[in-house]
Design an enzyme around this catalytic site. Structure first.
Site, PDB file in Angstrom:
ATOM      1  N   ARG A 110       0.847  -1.193   0.000  1.00 43.03           N
ATOM      2  CA  ARG A 110       0.000   0.000   0.000  1.00 43.03           C
ATOM      3  C   ARG A 110       0.884   1.246   0.000  1.00 43.03           C
ATOM      4  O   ARG A 110       1.931   1.277   0.641  1.00 43.03           O
ATOM      5  CB  ARG A 110      -0.887   0.026   1.247  1.00 43.03           C
ATOM      6  CG  ARG A 110      -2.074  -0.908   1.177  1.00 43.03           C
ATOM      7  CD  ARG A 110      -2.965  -0.723   2.396  1.00 43.03           C
ATOM      8  NE  ARG A 110      -2.375  -1.310   3.596  1.00 43.03           N
ATOM      9  CZ  ARG A 110      -1.814  -0.631   4.573  1.00 43.03           C
ATOM     10  NH1 ARG A 110      -1.738   0.692   4.501  1.00 43.03           N
ATOM     11  NH2 ARG A 110      -1.318  -1.242   5.627  1.00 43.03           N
ATOM     12  N   TYR A 260      -1.253  -3.811  -7.156  1.00 43.14           N
ATOM     13  CA  TYR A 260      -1.036  -4.592  -5.935  1.00 43.14           C
ATOM     14  C   TYR A 260      -2.148  -4.426  -4.906  1.00 43.14           C
ATOM     15  O   TYR A 260      -2.569  -3.301  -4.595  1.00 43.14           O
ATOM     16  CB  TYR A 260       0.293  -4.194  -5.276  1.00 43.14           C
ATOM     17  CG  TYR A 260       0.466  -4.872  -3.942  1.00 43.14           C
ATOM     18  CD1 TYR A 260       0.948  -6.172  -3.874  1.00 43.14           C
ATOM     19  CD2 TYR A 260       0.069  -4.261  -2.766  1.00 43.14           C
ATOM     20  CE1 TYR A 260       1.044  -6.823  -2.666  1.00 43.14           C
ATOM     21  CE2 TYR A 260       0.159  -4.907  -1.551  1.00 43.14           C
ATOM     22  CZ  TYR A 260       0.648  -6.192  -1.508  1.00 43.14           C
ATOM     23  OH  TYR A 260       0.724  -6.841  -0.307  1.00 43.14           O
ATOM     24  N   LYS A 269      -9.463  -2.234   1.393  1.00 45.80           N
ATOM     25  CA  LYS A 269      -9.286  -1.089   2.289  1.00 45.80           C
ATOM     26  C   LYS A 269     -10.036   0.148   1.789  1.00 45.80           C
ATOM     27  O   LYS A 269     -10.605   0.902   2.577  1.00 45.80           O
ATOM     28  CB  LYS A 269      -7.800  -0.758   2.447  1.00 45.80           C
ATOM     29  CG  LYS A 269      -6.920  -1.934   2.826  1.00 45.80           C
ATOM     30  CD  LYS A 269      -7.270  -2.563   4.153  1.00 45.80           C
ATOM     31  CE  LYS A 269      -6.209  -3.571   4.564  1.00 45.80           C
ATOM     32  NZ  LYS A 269      -6.526  -4.296   5.790  1.00 45.80           N
ATOM     33  N   HIS A 289     -11.184  -2.043  11.005  1.00 45.96           N
ATOM     34  CA  HIS A 289     -10.083  -2.924  10.636  1.00 45.96           C
ATOM     35  C   HIS A 289      -9.952  -3.983  11.730  1.00 45.96           C
ATOM     36  O   HIS A 289      -9.036  -3.954  12.551  1.00 45.96           O
ATOM     37  CB  HIS A 289      -8.810  -2.071  10.523  1.00 45.96           C
ATOM     38  CG  HIS A 289      -7.633  -2.789   9.965  1.00 45.96           C
ATOM     39  ND1 HIS A 289      -6.338  -2.418  10.263  1.00 45.96           N
ATOM     40  CD2 HIS A 289      -7.521  -3.827   9.111  1.00 45.96           C
ATOM     41  CE1 HIS A 289      -5.493  -3.200   9.623  1.00 45.96           C
ATOM     42  NE2 HIS A 289      -6.182  -4.072   8.922  1.00 45.96           N
ATOM     43  N   SER A 311      -1.665  -4.133  10.560  1.00 43.68           N
ATOM     44  CA  SER A 311      -1.266  -5.199   9.636  1.00 43.68           C
ATOM     45  C   SER A 311      -0.013  -5.911  10.145  1.00 43.68           C
ATOM     46  O   SER A 311       0.879  -5.292  10.719  1.00 43.68           O
ATOM     47  CB  SER A 311      -0.997  -4.620   8.253  1.00 43.68           C
ATOM     48  OG  SER A 311      -2.169  -4.077   7.700  1.00 43.68           O
ATOM     49  N   CYS A 313       0.335  -7.942  12.586  1.00 40.17           N
ATOM     50  CA  CYS A 313       0.446  -8.052  14.049  1.00 40.17           C
ATOM     51  C   CYS A 313      -0.345  -9.238  14.589  1.00 40.17           C
ATOM     52  O   CYS A 313      -0.663  -9.280  15.772  1.00 40.17           O
ATOM     53  CB  CYS A 313      -0.027  -6.758  14.713  1.00 40.17           C
ATOM     54  SG  CYS A 313       1.131  -5.391  14.576  1.00 40.17           S
ATOM     55  N   ASP A 336      -9.856  -9.676   8.979  1.00 33.42           N
ATOM     56  CA  ASP A 336      -9.322  -8.354   8.653  1.00 33.42           C
ATOM     57  C   ASP A 336     -10.300  -7.199   8.835  1.00 33.42           C
ATOM     58  O   ASP A 336      -9.909  -6.134   9.279  1.00 33.42           O
ATOM     59  CB  ASP A 336      -8.820  -8.347   7.212  1.00 33.42           C
ATOM     60  CG  ASP A 336      -7.941  -7.149   6.901  1.00 33.42           C
ATOM     61  OD1 ASP A 336      -7.087  -6.789   7.745  1.00 33.42           O
ATOM     62  OD2 ASP A 336      -8.088  -6.568   5.815  1.00 33.42           O
ATOM     63  N   ARG A 431       1.884 -12.155  -0.065  1.00 36.00           N
ATOM     64  CA  ARG A 431       0.521 -12.466   0.376  1.00 36.00           C
ATOM     65  C   ARG A 431      -0.001 -13.783  -0.184  1.00 36.00           C
ATOM     66  O   ARG A 431       0.440 -14.272  -1.212  1.00 36.00           O
ATOM     67  CB  ARG A 431      -0.423 -11.347  -0.101  1.00 36.00           C
ATOM     68  CG  ARG A 431      -0.107  -9.965   0.469  1.00 36.00           C
ATOM     69  CD  ARG A 431      -0.598  -9.812   1.876  1.00 36.00           C
ATOM     70  NE  ARG A 431      -0.236  -8.532   2.458  1.00 36.00           N
ATOM     71  CZ  ARG A 431      -0.932  -7.934   3.429  1.00 36.00           C
ATOM     72  NH1 ARG A 431      -2.025  -8.508   3.908  1.00 36.00           N
ATOM     73  NH2 ARG A 431      -0.516  -6.788   3.932  1.00 36.00           N
TER      74      ARG A 431
END
Length: 652
Positions: A110, A260, A269, A289, A311, A313, A336, A431
Site C-alpha cells: 500500500r 497490488y 481497504k 479494521h 497489519s 500483528c 481483517d 501475500r
C-alpha cells in the site's frame, strides 16, 4: 453535445467533462461504446446507471474491449489461462488450482503517501495538525486537484487493453448489512483476486437491477508510464504516478498506477474501510479494521469477539487460532474487516464484508497457524512469495518444511539458498489470497445476513516494552480512549522501513475516510445508541502478545496459548470477579489467568508489570501525539481520559 455533459455521471467530475467530449470520435456515447466491442457479457441487460458508469469510463480510458464479469468458474478459468499465457502467473502443481504472481519490485505494498480523501473542506477529511508538523492521519486533496490528478493519468490509459466490469458485494448478497460496488479495471489479476475476496458477478448485478441498489463506483487502471515503457511486461504498472483517490460524498474510488493488493482490490481497504467508514458514520454503524472470531467455552457457551491490530500483528493467527486450553473451540468469521451494527434490541452485530483472506505470508506456518496453511493449498493466488522446485511455495517461517534437495526461487525469480542468500526469499509483505470457505474452522454463521453478536472488542499491537499481556477498560469511554492511543511497531504492509513505534489509533490510521476527531465522536456516540435500544455495549480490552524481556526474548509464547487470554476475557464478559485495578485498567488477578501446562516458564510479575517511568513517558507521548496530530478536533472526553491516566500513573 451539451446533453452529454449534462448527463455525465461519473467518478470524473462534470467540471472537467469537456476534456472527454473533445476526445469522442463518434457523436454519442452509445456509438463510442459500440465502437469498443463487448467481448463477454451483454450491455443490454445491465442497469442504466451501470451502463452510464461504463460509458464514461470508456470515453476516458479508451480500452479496446469490454468484458462484463459474471463471476462464473468457467470465466475464472479463462482469466487464469490468459494470465498464465501472458507470463503474469505461474502454476503451482503441488497444490489444487494455486498460482504465483510476481509483481514489479516497485509495486509491493500500500502506498499511504499517495492515498487521498477528497472533500470540499479539508477539515472534513483530516485533522489540522500543529503548525510545522506533518499530519499522519490521512491525506486531503481538493476537488480541483482531484480532477487534475485524474486528467494527468487516466485519458487513454487502457489503450490496447480490455476493460473488465466487476460487480461485487461486500457482505452476503442481499444482507441488510452489505453494500455493493462496481469496479472497472484493466487487470485480470484484479478480477481473479476479487472473485476470491468478494461476492462477485451476475447475482450482484441482478441485485442492482432488481432492487435499484446504489453502488460504490470504483475505477482502477494499472496505468502506463509517461514514457510508454512497461518495465515488467508481465506486471504493468506506473509506480512513479500511483495515486489512490476517494470521494466520500459521491461514494467514489479512483485508483491508478498499482496492481497490488489494497491499491487495486478496491473492495478491500478503499471501500470496506475508507468509504465504508464514511457510510457508517452517516448511517450509525462501524466499519473497522478488525478480525471476528467465535469462542466456544468448555461449558458449550459461545461468544464472538472483534479485534483491531495493525497489519502483520497477528490478526489472521488469532482469527484462526488452534487453542491449547482443553475444551475450547475457536472458529473464524473474518481476519481483517468487521462491519458492525446494532440490531433492534441494542445488540452489536458484525459481518465480515469480505469473502476471502488476503494474508501476510511470512511468519505463517504449520506451527503458528496450521488452519491458514490448510486453507491456502486450494484455489489460492500467491503474490511475491518464493517457489520451490517441487511446485510449491516458500517464505520465511517455513524452513522446517524444506527437503534438503528442494531448490528455491525467490520472489524476484532468482535462485535462493537457505543460510546462504542474504536477502529474503519472499517479500516481507508477500501475500496469499484464499477463499474463506476453505478455512477448516470457518464459523457456521460467517455468512449469516444478520451478523454475529459481538461481546468484546480487543485492541492491540506490537509493544516490546512496558505494556502488559492484557488489560480491560473501565468503561466504554475509557475503551475508546485506549483505541485512540494505540501504538505499535511498524510493519512491511506499507512503505515504512525499519522498526519504530508509531501511533496507529484503532489500527485505522491508514484507513480513516473522514476526520479522526469526528471518528472518535462517532465511537463515543455508540453507547447512547445502544442504551436507547435497551442493549449493553461490548467490553473493551487491550492485548499485547509481543512484550520482550531484558534479553530481547518474547515473554509470552503467543499463538494457541493466547486462548488463555481469551479464557480470562470470556470470564470478564460473564462478570466473573477475576481482576485487580491498576492505573491503566483491569488486569487478571493472581491465579485467574490459566498458565497450567505451559511449556515455558512465565514471569507473570514482569509480564504484567506497569513501570511508572515507562507509563509517564507513554502519557507524554500520547499527549504530544494528540496535540500534534489531532489538536482542537480531539473530543474533550478523550482528553479527560488521558488526564485521568496521567494522574493515576503519577500516584503509583
Amino acid at each position: 453535445m451539451p446533453e452529454i455533459i449534462e448527463n455525465f455521471y461519473s467518478p470524473i467530475p462534470k467540471s472537467v467533462a469537456h476534456h472527454y467530449v473533445k476526445a469522442l470520435s463518434a457523436p454519442t456515447l452509445s456509438n463510442n461504446i459500440r465502437g469498443c466491442s463487448v467481448v463477454y457479457g451483454d450491455m443490454a441487460r445491465l442497469p442504466l446507471k451501470v451502463k452510464t458508469f461504463i460509458e464514461e469510463s470508456v470515453v476516458l480510458c479508451k480500452p479496446d474491449k469490454i468484458h462484463i464479469v459474471d463471476g462464473s468458474e468457467a470465466e475464472n478459468k479463462l482469466m487464469l489461462k490468459a494470465l498464465k499465457e501472458a507470463g503474469a502467473i505461474i502454476p503451482l502443481p503441488k497444490y489444487d488450482n494455486c498460482w504465483l504472481a510476481r509483481t514489479n519490485p516497485a509495486d509491493v505494498a500500500r502506498v499511504e503517501s499517495k492515498t487521498f480523501i477528497c472533500t470540499e473542506n479539508r477539515e472534513e477529511a483530516i485533522c489540522t495538525p500543529k503548525a510545522g508538523v506533518q499530519g499522519s492521519l490521512g491525506n486531503w486533496i481538493s476537488p480541483k486537484d482531484y480532477d487534475d490528478a485524474i486528467m494527468k493519468r487516466f485519458p487513454g490509459c487502457m489503450k490496447g487493453r480490455t476493460m473488465f466490469v466487476v460487480p461485487f458485494s461486500m457482505g452476503p448478497v442481499g444482507s441488510p448489512l452489505s453494500k455493493i460496488g462496481v469496479e472497472i479495471t484493466d487487470s485480470q489479476y484484479v478480477v481473479c483476486s476479487m472473485k476470491i475476496m468478494a461476492r462477485m458477478g451476475a447475482a450482484v448485478m441482478d441485485e442492482i437491477l432488481n432492487k435499484n441498489v446504489e453502488f460504490v463506483k470504483c475505477l482502477h487502471s494499472v496505468g502506463t508510464p509517461e514514457n510508454g515503457k512497461i518495465d515488467v511486461e508481465s506486471w504493468p504498472c506506473d509506480p512513479e504516478r500511483v495515486i489512490i483517490l476517494h470521494k466520500p460524498a459521491l461514494s467514489e474510488i479512483v485508483s491508478y498506477g498499482s496492481g497490488y493488493g489494497g491499491n487495486s482490490l478496491l473492495g478491500k481497504k478503499c471501500f470496506a474501510l475508507r468509504i465504508g467508514s464514511t457510510i457508517a458514520q452517516r448511517e450509525g454503524w462501524l466499519a473497522e479494521h478488525m478480525l471476528i472470531l467465535g469462542v466456544t467455552c468448555p461449558n458449550g457457551t459461545k461468544k464472538y469477539i472483534a479485534a483491531a491490530f495493525p497489519s502483520a500483528c497477528g490478526k489472521t493467527n488469532l482469527a484462526m487460532m488452534t487453542p491449547t486450553l482443553p475444551g475450547y473451540k475457536i472458529e473464524c468469521v473474518g481476519d481483517d474487516i468487521a462491519w458492525m451494527k446494532f440490531d433492534s434490541h441494542g445488540q452489536l452485530r458484525a459481518i465480515n464484508p469480505e469473502n476471502g483472506f488476503f494474508g501476510v505470508a511470512p511468519g505463517t506456518s504449520y506451527e503458528t497457524n496450521p488452519n491458514a496453511m490448510a486453507t491456502i493449498v486450494k484455489d489460492t493466488l500467491f503474490t511475491n512469495v518464493a517457489m520451490t522446485s517441487d511446485g510449491g511455495v516458500f517464505w520465511e517461517g517455513l524452513e522446517d518444511t524444506l527437503d534438503k534437495d528442494t531448490k528455491i526461487t525467490d520472489w524476484l525469480g532468482n535462485p535462493w539458498g537457505l543460510g546462504v542468500s542474504k536477502t529474503p526469499a519472499a517479500h516481507p509483505n508477500s501475500r496469499f489470497c484464499s477463499p474463506a470457505e476453505h478455512c477448516p474452522i470457518i464459523d457456521p454463521c460467517w455468512e449469516d445476513s444478520e451478523g454475529v453478536p459481538i461481546s468484546a472488542i480487543l485492541f492491540g499491537g506490537r509493544r516490546p516494552q512496558g505494556v502488559p499481556l492484557v488489560f480491560e477498560s473501565r468503561n466504554w469511554e475509557h475503551g475508546v480512549f485506549i483505541g485512540s492511543a494505540m501504538r505499535s511497531e511498524t510493519t512491511a504492509a506499507a512503505e515504512f522501513k525499519g522498526k519504530m513505534i508509531m501511533n496507529d489509533p484503532f489500527a485505522m490510521r491508514p484507513f480513516f475516510g473522514y476526520n479522526f476527531g469526528n471518528y472518535l465522536k462517532h465511537w463515543l456516540s455508540m453507547e447512547n445508541r445502544c442504551t436507547e435500544l435497551g442493549g449493553n455495549m461490548p467490553k473493551i480490552f487491550h492485548v499485547n502478545w509481543f512484550r520482550k524481556d531484558q534479553n530481547g526474548q518474547f515473554m509470552w509464547p503467543g499463538f494457541g496459548e493466547n486462548s488463555r487470554v481469551l479464557d480470562w476475557i470470556s470470564n470478564r464478559i460473564d462478570g466473573v470477579d477475576c481482576f485487580e485495578e491498576t492505573p491503566i485498567g483491569l488486569i487478571p488477578s493472581e491465579g485467574s489467568l490459566r498458565i497450567e501446562n505451559l511449556k515455558s516458564q512465565i514471569n507473570m510479575k514482569e509480564l504484567f508489570s506497569i513501570p511508572k517511568d515507562f507509563w509517564l513517558k507513554e502519557v507524554a507521548d500520547i499527549q504530544t501525539y494528540f496535540d500534534n496530530q489531532v489538536g482542537s478536533d480531539l473530543p474533550k472526553e478523550i482528553q479527560a481520559q488521558l488526564n485521568d491516566l496521567k494522574t493515576r500513573v503519577e500516584k503509583m
